[in-house]
Design an enzyme around this catalytic site. Structure first.
Site, PDB file in Angstrom:
ATOM      1  N   HIS A   1       6.619  -5.336   8.500  1.00 17.78           N
ATOM      2  CA  HIS A   1       7.714  -4.489   8.023  1.00 17.78           C
ATOM      3  C   HIS A   1       8.825  -4.588   9.054  1.00 17.78           C
ATOM      4  CE1 HIS A   1       8.898  -0.524   5.856  1.00 17.78           C
ATOM      5  NE2 HIS A   1       9.966  -1.155   6.317  1.00 17.78           N
TER       6      HIS A   1
ATOM      7  N   ALA B   1       7.473  -1.773  -2.054  1.00 14.73           N
ATOM      8  CA  ALA B   1       6.880  -0.460  -2.261  1.00 14.73           C
ATOM      9  C   ALA B   1       7.754   0.382  -3.182  1.00 14.73           C
ATOM     10  CB  ALA B   1       6.664   0.237  -0.910  1.00 14.73           C
ATOM     11  N   GLU B   2       8.766   1.034  -2.618  1.00 15.54           N
ATOM     12  CA  GLU B   2       9.588   1.952  -3.397  1.00 15.54           C
ATOM     13  C   GLU B   2      10.292   1.265  -4.562  1.00 15.54           C
ATOM     14  OE1 GLU B   2      12.236   4.126  -0.906  1.00 15.54           O
ATOM     15  OE2 GLU B   2      10.651   4.941   0.363  1.00 15.54           O
TER      16      GLU B   2
ATOM     17  N   PRO C   1       0.837  -1.202   0.000  1.00 19.89           N
ATOM     18  CA  PRO C   1       0.000   0.000   0.000  1.00 19.89           C
ATOM     19  C   PRO C   1       0.868   1.247   0.000  1.00 19.89           C
ATOM     20  CG  PRO C   1       0.043  -1.003   2.185  1.00 19.89           C
ATOM     21  CD  PRO C   1       0.742  -1.954   1.269  1.00 19.89           C
ATOM     22  N   MET C   2       0.613   2.151  -0.948  1.00 24.20           N
ATOM     23  CA  MET C   2       1.386   3.383  -1.067  1.00 24.20           C
ATOM     24  C   MET C   2       0.438   4.534  -1.365  1.00 24.20           C
ATOM     25  SD  MET C   2       4.624   2.007  -3.324  1.00 24.20           S
ATOM     26  CE  MET C   2       3.616   0.939  -4.367  1.00 24.20           C
TER      27      MET C   2
ATOM     28  N   ASN D   1       8.076  -7.482   4.573  1.00 22.87           N
ATOM     29  CA  ASN D   1       8.236  -6.187   3.917  1.00 22.87           C
ATOM     30  C   ASN D   1       9.574  -5.600   4.347  1.00 22.87           C
ATOM     31  OD1 ASN D   1       6.508  -2.970   4.032  1.00 22.87           O
ATOM     32  ND2 ASN D   1       7.762  -3.871   2.432  1.00 22.87           N
ATOM     33  N   GLY D   2      10.393  -5.229   3.359  1.00 18.65           N
ATOM     34  CA  GLY D   2      11.682  -4.611   3.662  1.00 18.65           C
ATOM     35  C   GLY D   2      12.838  -5.314   2.985  1.00 18.65           C
ATOM     36  N   ASN D   3      13.728  -4.514   2.385  1.00 22.88           N
ATOM     37  CA  ASN D   3      14.938  -5.020   1.706  1.00 22.88           C
ATOM     38  C   ASN D   3      14.621  -5.768   0.411  1.00 22.88           C
ATOM     39  OD1 ASN D   3      16.068  -4.070   4.059  1.00 22.88           O
ATOM     40  ND2 ASN D   3      16.716  -6.067   4.822  1.00 22.88           N
TER      41      ASN D   3
ATOM     42  N   CYS E   1       2.176   2.871   9.554  1.00 19.11           N
ATOM     43  CA  CYS E   1       2.601   4.158   8.991  1.00 19.11           C
ATOM     44  C   CYS E   1       3.368   4.955  10.031  1.00 19.11           C
ATOM     45  CB  CYS E   1       1.395   4.951   8.506  1.00 19.11           C
ATOM     46  SG  CYS E   1       1.846   6.548   7.788  1.00 19.11           S
TER      47      CYS E   1
END
Length: 370
Positions: free
Chosen positions: A240, A297-298, A90-91, A273-275, A173
């Site tokens: 995350h 995400a990014e 989600p972004m 979530n992450g890396n 968030c």
């Protein structure tokens, strides 16, 4: 997501698992309102396990506990949506319908909407129309809300439950706006409130409730957090691997060890979530942590085809099909914004929007003609 109707004749342990758990509803069971709801559930459980209903049968004699039934239901849901491994995170202002469709076309197997503000979504039709759109191909879909009021959250979620596979609660968030609004990761000191949010959806919706969290600095607190969410009715937990204070993804590595510990501690599907920067990171993360899937995400914003397995085949990611999609996107942008700076970099002689946009792609396959 339609729920099956459980008839008395079809009552079996397998059928019970398909409709039990956090979002067991009287609409599913087709029984009278609240006065007979719990007794009907008990009747179904006893009939499935013992072959008949006895008012005096103690719950301890049943084969499956409530926790076991919830875990079974969570896994049934997970398998029903295809056990998706690759998730669009989600972004806000990013994971809209068009972007979700692009990612789903090139490797992603599930997607989250941008975070929706539950109160605004409930009260403002214009906000709903502007911020939530979907289509038949937009599945599996997790609709994410931020909230700090269980009743408001439930009413908002009821508006989307027929248009998604699950409703997700944003508990991760870390931004300033979340601190000001008292939602997201800034609820982490209010465990009772978080539990009430999850329980409200788990008991009130026809679709599962899922959660996305950040971790505490202490492993024990994180595991206790995860257990509480599972007990409250969370069916899928996205973790995350950074704390609330670790806002910059490129500055701090996510802790896969904590994610692994959460996966080993709970009985429901877990996402990491992450890396996740490229496809090999996906494979490494799943192998190391044992999670059921990952979300990005990014990195997806930089490369919407991050999850696409064909990128590892000869020719890489820029195949004719993806190039053709890129041309079409730029045709639309050029039509909408003709005043933008342009360059003649398309093989057909048309102008693109930016001198840096297509030149590198055309050099990857100079023979391509859209």
């Amino acid at each position: 997501m339609a729920s099956p109707i459980l008839s008395a004749e079809a009552c079996s342990l397998y059928d019970l698992r398909n409709v039990s758990g956090g979002y067991l509803r009287r609409q599913v069971l087709n029984v009278p309102p609240k006065t007979t709801y719990l007794s009907s559930i008990r009747r179904l459980v006893c009939t499935a396990v013992h072959g008949n209903f006895a008012e005096g049968v103690p719950s301890t004699s049943m084969t499956l506990s409530a926790t076991d039934l919830h875990a079974q239901q969570a896994w049934e849901f997970w398998r029903k949506i295809g056990s998706p491994k690759y998730h669009v995170a989600p972004m806000v202002d990013q994971s809209e319908l068009a972007f979700r469709q692009l990612c789903l076309r090139y490797g992603a197997t599930a997607a989250y909407t941008p975070m929706l503000h539950s109160r605004l979504f409930l009260e403002d039709p214009k906000y709903r129309a502007e911020h939530f759109t979907t289509c038949p191909g937009d599945r599996p879909l997790f609709v994410q809300f931020c909230a700090n009021n269980p009743s408001t959250l439930l009413q908002a979620a009821e508006l989307v439950q027929d248009h998604c596979d699950a409703v997700d609660i944003n508990l991760g968030c870390p931004q300033r706006i979340a601190r000001k609004g008292k939602y997201g990761a800034f609820l982490m000191e209010q465990m009772e409130l978080i539990e009430s949010l999850v329980t409200a959806l788990a008991q009130g919706l026809r679709v599962p409730v899922t959660c996305k969290i950040r971790v505490f600095p202490e492993l024990e607190r994180t595991l206790a957090y995860a257990h509480m969410l599972e007990r409250a009715g969370c069916s899928v937990l996205a973790v995350h691997g950074r704390t609330r204070e670790q806002k910059q993804a490129k500055a701090v590595r996510a802790d896969w060890n904590i994610i692994k510990a959460v996966r080993e501690a709970v009985s429901i599907p877990v996402l990491a979530n992450g890396n996740i920067r490229h496809l090999q990171d996906v494979h490494d993360c799943i192998a190391y942590t044992g999670v059921q899937g990952v979300m990005s995400a990014e990195s997806l914003l930089e490369d919407p085809a991050l999850f696409w397995h064909q990128r590892l085949q000869p020719g890489g990611v820029w195949t004719h099909q993806l190039l053709r999609t890129c041309w079409h996107v730029h045709d639309i942008v050029l039509f909408l914004f003709p005043e933008r700076s342009q360059c003649a970099c398309r093989p057909c002689g048309c102008r693109a929007v930016s001198s840096a946009c297509m030149c590198s792609m055309t050099s990857a396959d100079s023979s391509f003609q859209p």
